[in-house]
Design a protein around this motif. Structure first.
Motif: not given
Length: 298
Positions: A222-227
């Motif tokens: 699933a789309p992840a908020n990868v910083d």
């Protein structure tokens, strides 16, 4: 080898129990030449022997009121008829040996060799309970333990002279070794995974974990908020520069050397923070799918 189902006591028979037993033995890789032979289908022969000896023998009931044989009579009659040469049972059956020997002799047969082994004990020091973790073949299979690991543990136990404590941690260590020793095709079949992801499954501690690894690779996350934009962009650049000839190990080493955020890269590719070695994930994924997942995380 003969497979015999001792099912003369209806109260102890469980629906589907025979099928489960046969399935467990097959999963362990055991083979037999004859059977399964069911004692319940030999009631006539048991009654015949019971009539010869009488309904009671040495104060022990041989035939129930409904005419079915008790454990003692059915076991001895079938041992005689099928030419059983060795009887291996736990110490808790030792008190029955003298009676069974007399039954053999009363029926005109020479008693076979009797061997009694130590029992497997649980953590409390008592006989291993069926509800204890990993106490049944089915529970070990469900836990992802490969059959060869269980076989090896049983081989290590041999025929113990004394009671032994059940060593589930040892079985888990043997599971890791069993997975490592499987061929690529064997591991792919055991984990229900395609061959191309097998290198990523080698570090799994059991087959359930191997299946989880395979799903993590094969299922788009699933789309992840990868910083970690810099790491992902650098990875994308290196991957595109490879022109399809990806040296996944070298790629990971290069990212690590420049302080790349490998945890973020794993999240972008699998949606998980832990799993198989990162280079194996990269090697298993098609290049286009890898780029798609990176773009989705950017």
């Amino acid at each position: 080898m003969l497979l015999r189902i001792d099912d003369t006591d209806p109260a102890r028979n469980v629906p589907g129990g025979e099928e489960e037993l046969v399935g467990d033995l097959e999963w362990l890789g055991l083979e037999w030449d004859e059977g399964p032979v069911r004692q319940s289908e030999r009631a006539g022969r048991h009654r015949e022997a019971g009539a010869e000896l009488g309904e009671r023998f040495d104060g022990i009931t041989l035939l129930r009121p409904d005419g079915t044989a008790t454990y003692h009579l059915a076991s001895v009659v079938d041992d005689i008829d099928f030419g059983i040469t060795h009887i291996v049972r736990g110490f808790d059956h030792r008190p029955n040996e003298a009676l069974h020997r007399r039954l053999f002799e009363a029926l005109g047969a020479t008693p076979p060799e009797f061997v009694h082994h130590g029992l497997i004990l649980g953590e409390c020091g008592k006989k291993l309970a069926k509800r204890a973790p990993g106490s049944t073949v089915a529970s070990l299979r469900d836990a992802g333990i490969p059959g060869p690991a269980v076989r090896r543990y049983l081989d290590e136990l041999g025929v113990p002279v004394h009671d032994v404590h059940y060593d589930l941690p040892r079985i888990r260590r043997l599971a890791i070794e069993a997975i490592e020793s499987m061929s690529d095709q064997e591991l792919a079949d055991a984990a229900d995974a395609p061959l191309e992801v097998v290198p990523a499954l080698r570090g799994a501690r059991d087959l359930n974990e191997a299946r989880d690894y395979a799903r993590a690779i094969l299922t788009p996350p699933a789309p992840a908020n990868v910083d970690a934009r810099e790491t992902l962009e650098r990875f994308r650049e290196l991957l595109e520069r490879s022109n399809g000839n990806v040296d996944a190990r070298a790629l990971v080493r290069e990212l690590k050397a420049v302080g790349g955020n490998l945890r973020a890269l794993r999240l972008a590719l699998t949606g998980q923070e832990r799993g198989p070695e990162l280079w194996t994930v990269i090697a298993a994924l098609p290049r286009d799918e890898t780029l798609r997942r990176i773009d989705a995380a950017l």
